[in-house]
Design an enzyme around this catalytic site. Structure first.
Site, PDB file in Angstrom:
ATOM      1  N   THR A   1      26.523  39.522   6.928  1.00 23.40           N
ATOM      2  CA  THR A   1      25.367  40.502   6.352  1.00 23.40           C
ATOM      3  C   THR A   1      24.061  40.303   7.579  1.00 23.40           C
ATOM      4  OG1 THR A   1      25.901  40.491   4.048  1.00 23.40           O
ATOM      5  CG2 THR A   1      23.631  41.230   4.949  1.00 23.40           C
TER       6      THR A   1
ATOM      7  N   PHE B   1      20.385  40.300   8.470  1.00 21.57           N
ATOM      8  CA  PHE B   1      19.106  40.445   7.968  1.00 21.57           C
ATOM      9  C   PHE B   1      17.960  40.825   8.974  1.00 21.57           C
ATOM     10  CE2 PHE B   1      19.651  38.840   3.758  1.00 21.57           C
ATOM     11  CZ  PHE B   1      21.000  38.535   3.768  1.00 21.57           C
TER      12      PHE B   1
HETATM   13  O1  LIG Z   1      22.199  39.338  -3.797  1.00 25.71           O
HETATM   14  C1  LIG Z   1      21.945  38.680  -2.904  1.00 25.71           C
HETATM   15  O2  LIG Z   1      22.258  37.489  -2.910  1.00 25.71           O
HETATM   16  C2  LIG Z   1      21.224  39.157  -1.719  1.00 25.71           C
HETATM   17  O3  LIG Z   1      20.789  38.520  -1.031  1.00 25.71           O
HETATM   18  C3  LIG Z   1      21.613  40.571  -1.252  1.00 25.71           C
HETATM   19  C4  LIG Z   1      22.894  40.907  -0.543  1.00 25.71           C
HETATM   20  C5  LIG Z   1      22.519  42.435  -0.063  1.00 25.71           C
HETATM   21  O4  LIG Z   1      21.711  43.111  -0.465  1.00 25.71           O
HETATM   22  O5  LIG Z   1      23.749  42.833   0.679  1.00 25.71           O
HETATM   23  C6  LIG Z   1      22.858  39.891   0.727  1.00 25.71           C
HETATM   24  C7  LIG Z   1      23.978  39.600   1.319  1.00 25.71           C
HETATM   25  C8  LIG Z   1      25.464  40.097   0.776  1.00 25.71           C
HETATM   26  O6  LIG Z   1      25.586  40.819   1.690  1.00 25.71           O
HETATM   27  C9  LIG Z   1      25.094  40.338  -0.971  1.00 25.71           C
HETATM   28  C10 LIG Z   1      24.200  40.752  -1.321  1.00 25.71           C
END
Ligand SMILES: O=C(O)C(=O)C[C@]1(C(=O)O)C=C[C@@H](O)C=C1
Length: 443
Positions: free
Chosen positions: A317, A319
Site C-alpha cells: 500500500t 501512503f
Molecule cells: O485499516 C488499516 O489498517 C489501514 O491502515 C487502512 C488500509 C487502507 O485504507 O488501505 C491500509 C493498508 C491496507 O491496504 C488496508 C487498509
C-alpha cells in the site's frame, strides 16, 4: 482507548492511548478518560487552517512561509522567538528528525547566537545568519517528537506507515481520514499519513477527494508491504466462524485466499483492520474473525489462525504524508510531483496534458480521474474574485520529476495553459526503499 473522533461536522475529539513496542511509533499518552479536544465545524477548521500564521505568532510554535512579507520589526522579533526555540530544542531534534521529508533545518539551525551582550567580550559572538527559506520548512517547534495523525486504532497499517515514514514519531489515532486532516489543520498534529493506493485493490478514491477538499501539502510517500493475518479469540477454530470483518481494502486483498481456505462466510466492512480485532476482543465474539496485522493480534489478545493471507505476496500500500506547508523541492535525489487539474470544457484536455509530460520524457506513475459534477470548485482570479465552477472530472497525475527541475516547470506551465484548474498537491522525495515480500513490514 479512544481516538480523535468526528461525530458529524461538530467534532468532539479525544486521543487514544496505546502501548507501542518495537518499530511502531509511540502514542499520545493521556490520563484515564482521555484528553478531550473540542474541534469545530469543517468551515471553522478551514478558517483556522488559513490562520496558521496567527496561531504560530501567539504560540511561537511554527513559522509559515506566508509571514515572510510582514513588517521588518515583526519579522525580526519573530526570528528572535524562533531563535530561542532553536537553541533550546536543537539537541533533541537532531536526534529525532530524519523522517520521510528529512526536515532538520528549522530546529537544527545552528547559527543564531543568544549570548548576552556583557558576556560577548569573553568570546566574540559570530553575527547571526539570516534565516533562509529552508529554515521555514515545517519541522515541529513544540518538542522533539513529530506528531503524526493516522486513521484507525493502534495496530492499523496506517500506524505502521507513520512509523516507517517518521521513526520515533508520536502516532495519533483518528477515527476518520477527515479527522486526520483536521488534526493537522488545527495544529493537533504535524503530519497525517493517508493510504492512496494498493497494489491489489487499486486507488483509495475517497482520499483523493479529501486531498482536493483540504489545503494540506504532500511532503512524502512510503510504500508499505501489507502482510495480513486472520485473527480470532484464543481457542476459536476456523470451523466456528460465520463472519470475517475488516477494512474493505483488506477484505478485497484476501478474498481469494479466504475462499480457498473454505471460509465462505459473511464478510463485513469496518473502519480499519486493527479496529476489527479490537471490536471482536471487546465484544468477546467467538464466531467472528478479523483480517489485521500480527501487531493487532498482540495488542488485542487475539490468536493468529492464518498468517500471510493476502492474495499476492507482493501486496503493497502506498501512503502519502501531509503537512500544513510544502517542502522545498530538490534535485539531489529522485522526486515525485502530484497534481490535480480540470477543464470546464470536458475531458479532451487530458491528451494535451499528457503530451506536455511525454515531450519532456517525464514518466507518469499514476493517473486517476474522479467524477466531480455536483461539487463546484471555487476559482480565484488575479483580482481575488472567486467564481464557482463545475467540472465534469478532476484528474490526478503523479509524475517522476521535482518541481525544482526546469523540465517539470515547463511542463506545468504548458498544463496551466490547457486547463482551467491546476493545483500542485506536492513535490516530494520518492520512497526508494527496496523490499522483498518475505520481509513484510506491515505486520
Ligand atoms: O485499516 C488499516 O489498517 C489501514 O491502515 C487502512 C488500509 C487502507 O485504507 O488501505 C491500509 C493498508 C491496507 O491496504 C488496508 C487498509
Amino acid at each position: 482507548m479512544q481516538s480523535l473522533t468526528s461525530p458529524g461536522l461538530d467534532l468532539k475529539s479525544s486521543i487514544r492511548t496505546a502501548s507501542s513496542p518495537g518499530y511502531y511509533p509511540t502514542h499520545h499518552r493521556v490520563g484515564r478518560g482521555g484528553l478531550v479536544i473540542q474541534c469545530v465545524s469543517r468551515y471553522d477548521a478551514n478558517v483556522n487552517a488559513n490562520s496558521n500564521t496567527s496561531a504560530a505568532q501567539t504560540s511561537g510554535l511554527n513559522f509559515g512561509s506566508g509571514q515572510v512579507g510582514r513588517a521588518r520589526h515583526e519579522w525580526q522579533s519573530a526570528c528572535a522567538i524562533l531563535a530561542s526555540k532553536v537553541v533550546s530544542q536543537q539537541q533533541d531534534t537532531e536526534k529525532s528528525n530524519g523522517g520521510a521529508d528529512g526536515i532538520a533545518a528549522v530546529n537544527g539551525h545552528p547559527t543564531l547566537d543568544l549570548v548576552p551582550v556583557k558576556d560577548q567580550s569573553k568570546s566574540p559572538a559570530p553575527l547571526p545568519k539570516p534565516l533562509s527559506i529552508t529554515d521555514l520548512s515545517p519541522a515541529p517547534m513544540h518538542g522533539s517528537q513529530l506528531r503524526v495523525a493516522y486513521q484507525g486504532v493502534p495496530g492499523a497499517y496506517s500506524e505502521a506507515a507513520a512509523g516507517k515514514a517518521y521513526p520515533n514519531c508520536e502516532a495519533i489515532p483518528c477515527d476518520q481520514f477527515e479527522v486526520a486532516f483536521q488534526a493537522v489543520e488545527l495544529w493537533i498534529a504535524d503530519r497525517a499519513v493517508l493510504p492512496v493506493e494498493n497494489s491489489l485493490g487499486g486507488s483509495i478514491h475517497r482520499n483523493y477527494d479529501l486531498l482536493l477538499r483540504h489545503r494540506l501539502h504532500i511532503v512524502g510517500e512510503v510504500q508499505l508491504p501489507v502482510h495480513h493475518c486472520l485473527l480470532a479469540l484464543p481457542g476459536v477454530r476456523k470451523e466456528y466462524l460465520n463472519r470475517v470483518i475488516s477494512h474493505p481494502q483488506a477484505l478485497s486483498q484476501c478474498e481469494h485466499t479466504l475462499t480457498k481456505m473454505g471460509l465462505n462466510v459473511i464478510r463485513e466492512a469496518v473502519d480499519d483492520t486493527a479496529g476489527a480485532a479490537e471490536y471482536i476482543a471487546t465484544n468477546n465474539l467467538r464466531d467472528t474473525a478479523a483480517i489485521a496485522s500480527a501487531r493487532a493480534a498482540e495488542l488485542y489478545g487475539m490468536q493468529i489462525l492464518a498468517d500471510g493471507i493476502q492474495d499476492d505476496s507482493g501486496n503493497v500500500t502506498r501512503f502519502v504524508m501531509l503537512a500544513r506547508e510544502p517542502i522545498i523541492p530538490r534535485t539531489d535525489r529522485p522526486f515525485k510531483t502530484s497534481i490535480v487539474f480540470a477543464h470546464e470544457k470536458g475531458t479532451s484536455v487530458l491528451f494535451k496534458v499528457l503530451s506536455a509530460f511525454a515531450f519532456r520524457n517525464i514518466s507518469l506513475t499514476k493517473i486517476e480521474s474522479r467524477p466531480h459534477r455536483n461539487r463546484p470548485i471555487r476559482l480565484v482570479d488575479d483580482a481575488n474574485v472567486g467564481t464557482a465552477k463545475h467540472f465534469e472530472y478532476m484528474f490526478y497525475v503523479d509524475f517522476e520529476a521535482s518541481m525544482a527541475e526546469v523540465r517539470a516547470q515547463n511542463a506545468l506551465a504548458e498544463v496551466q495553459e490547457f486547463t482551467s484548474f491546476l493545483r500542485v498537491l506536492g513535490s516530494y522525495p520518492m520512497d526508494m526503499t527496496p523490499w522483498t515480500p518475505s520481509s513484510a513490514g506491515g505486520d
